[in-house]
Design an enzyme around this catalytic site. Structure first.
Site, PDB file in Angstrom:
ATOM      1  N   ALA A  80       0.855  -1.272   0.038  1.00  0.00           N
ATOM      2  CA  ALA A  80      -0.006   0.166  -0.233  1.00  0.00           C
ATOM      3  C   ALA A  80       0.739   1.187   0.074  1.00  0.00           C
ATOM      4  O   ALA A  80       2.026   1.222   0.215  1.00  0.00           O
ATOM      5  CB  ALA A  80      -1.011  -0.059   1.272  1.00  0.00           C
ATOM      6  N   GLN A  82       1.065   3.533   2.182  1.00  0.00           N
ATOM      7  CA  GLN A  82       1.640   3.689   3.358  1.00  0.00           C
ATOM      8  C   GLN A  82       2.173   2.812   3.999  1.00  0.00           C
ATOM      9  O   GLN A  82       2.148   2.457   5.076  1.00  0.00           O
ATOM     10  CB  GLN A  82       0.489   4.501   4.265  1.00  0.00           C
ATOM     11  CG  GLN A  82       0.509   6.019   3.990  1.00  0.00           C
ATOM     12  CD  GLN A  82       1.610   6.947   4.336  1.00  0.00           C
ATOM     13  OE1 GLN A  82       2.413   6.445   5.229  1.00  0.00           O
ATOM     14  NE2 GLN A  82       1.756   7.874   3.684  1.00  0.00           N
ATOM     15  N   SER A  83       2.816   1.828   3.246  1.00  0.00           N
ATOM     16  CA  SER A  83       3.097   0.452   3.674  1.00  0.00           C
ATOM     17  C   SER A  83       4.388   0.758   4.405  1.00  0.00           C
ATOM     18  O   SER A  83       5.509   1.032   4.213  1.00  0.00           O
ATOM     19  CB  SER A  83       3.411  -0.603   2.652  1.00  0.00           C
ATOM     20  OG  SER A  83       4.166  -1.657   2.967  1.00  0.00           O
ATOM     21  N   ASN A  84       4.235  -0.062   5.727  1.00  0.00           N
ATOM     22  CA  ASN A  84       5.631  -0.176   6.580  1.00  0.00           C
ATOM     23  C   ASN A  84       6.495  -1.292   6.200  1.00  0.00           C
ATOM     24  O   ASN A  84       7.619  -0.911   6.310  1.00  0.00           O
ATOM     25  CB  ASN A  84       5.163  -0.254   8.165  1.00  0.00           C
ATOM     26  CG  ASN A  84       4.155   0.493   8.621  1.00  0.00           C
ATOM     27  OD1 ASN A  84       4.565   1.700   8.798  1.00  0.00           O
ATOM     28  ND2 ASN A  84       2.979   0.296   8.912  1.00  0.00           N
ATOM     29  N   VAL A  86       7.057  -2.033   2.881  1.00  0.00           N
ATOM     30  CA  VAL A  86       7.906  -1.418   1.841  1.00  0.00           C
ATOM     31  C   VAL A  86       9.121  -0.379   2.304  1.00  0.00           C
ATOM     32  O   VAL A  86      10.230  -0.489   1.988  1.00  0.00           O
ATOM     33  CB  VAL A  86       6.984  -0.575   1.077  1.00  0.00           C
ATOM     34  CG1 VAL A  86       7.618   0.404  -0.069  1.00  0.00           C
ATOM     35  CG2 VAL A  86       6.026  -1.487   0.375  1.00  0.00           C
TER      36      VAL A  86
END
Ligand SMILES: Cc1ncc(COP(=O)(O)O)c(C=O)c1O
Length: 339
Positions: A80, A82-84, A86
């Site tokens: 996503a 706001q992926s943590n 990533v």
């Protein structure tokens, strides 16, 4: 050999890097516990240290270890906006001298400017990675396919890509980080009375399945309640069941976790992934206001919201409960206009 030694030995077969600050603290949340009528503790995996910490550090130690062993020079990952996962993968790739391509998916409809520019997106930019976008949010296999296509292109240009997919068609290397975390927890718990339940977020299911597997492998039968942050319980339960079976396959064991032992609760999920709701907002404000502890809107706020619902419905009231904090606080800054 004891079950603990056997599991630790089995895990050492897998390559990994060591960047997490471990063990993370296990603390009491007296104020919030008193408000909720239970004995509440927190496992501080928001304090794993590297690149703002969180659960993904433990998971990525195994992926990046594997990437290094395979002599990759470029890591590719999708998630996503706001992926943590990533953000943490990008940071770890950079830390070990690799390039990184990230693919950000439109998973949260109606998201505003802050969501697209602040929080994890800001951190991704600072890491100097190449950013791609993917127009659909709920198409896990489509996102993975696009990532493999990017990897093919990079290979043609002479790179050695390592792909971290979203789907479940690859060995659950990330879950090994949480099998290992169960051993860490087991050592810390020796000085404490047993918990009646552990409450943890359940998204890709690496954290939930790894923790559950690790506990059962060493004979700890504490119920693990996975709070759904991504999909409804009817879809999440089989996903977790599949992942615990995959961990069995990877570690060469059999039926370590009975499927009936997989517990999920999706009461705090509505209206969906990455969308704030009243119980999540209350969880974020109460946990900050009563304990000085920050949660995030997409994951840990929903998990604490679910825990509050279970406390108030009577299911957890009066019990000794461990809330497993999985980090994600950078996401707060992407929701400043909604909090
Ligand atoms: C902060 C945070 N908590 C919990 C989760 C869910 O963990 P998992 O994907 O291992 O199920 C995630 C996943 O991205 C996360 O970023």
């Amino acid at each position: 050999m004891s079950p603990v030694e056997r599991l630790a030995t089995n895990l050492r077969r897998f390559p990994k890097v060591d960047v997490a600050h471990l063990p993370t603290p296990l603390e009491k949340l007296s104020n919030l516990g008193e408000d909720l009528g239970l004995s509440l503790f927190v496992k501080r995996d928001d304090c794993t240290g590297f690149a703002f910490g969180g659960n993904k550090v433990r998971q990525l130690e195994y992926y990046i270890g594997d990437a290094k062993e395979k002599d990759a020079d470029t890591v590719l990952i999708t998630g996503a906006v706001q992926s943590n996962f990533v953000r943490t993968a990008a940071a770890m790739a950079r830390r070990f001298g690799m390039q990184c391509h990230i693919q950000l998916e439109e998973r949260v409809s109606g998201a505003g400017d802050l969501y697209r520019s602040n929080g994890n997106v800001l951190l991704d930019r600072l890491l100097g990675v190449t950013i791609h976008t993917f127009p659909v949010g709920g198409d896990e296999s489509g996102a993975d396919k696009a990532l493999y296509k990017l990897a093919d292109d990079l290979r043609e240009q002479g790179h050695r890509p390592y792909v971290i997919t979203l789907g479940t068609d690859h060995p659950p290397l990330g879950a090994l980080g949480y099998v290992e975390a169960a051993l860490e927890y087991n050592a810390q718990r020796q000085d404490l009375d047993a918990f009646d339940a552990i409450v943890v977020g359940s998204g890709s299911a690496s954290t939930h399945s790894g923790l559950l597997y690790g506990l059962r492998a060493i004979g700890d039968q504490t119920p693990v309640i996975g709070i759904c942050v991504r999909r409804a319980a009817s879809l999440q339960k089989p996903r977790v069941e599949g992942r615990v079976d995959d961990i069995d396959d990877l570690l060469g064991t059999n039926d370590t976790v009975q499927h009936g032992d997989v517990r999920v609760f999706d009461g705090a999920l509505t209206p969906g992934y990455g969308k704030l709701n009243d119980i999540t907002r209350r969880a974020i404000l109460d946990t900050a206001g009563r304990e000085g502890l920050f949660l995030d809107p997409t994951y840990t706020g929903k998990v604490m919201g679910g825990l509050m619902m279970l406390a108030e419905s009577g299911e957890l009231s009066g019990k000794r409960v461990l809330f497993w904090h999985t980090g994600g606080q950078p996401g707060l800054f992407a929701y400043a206009d909604q909090l």
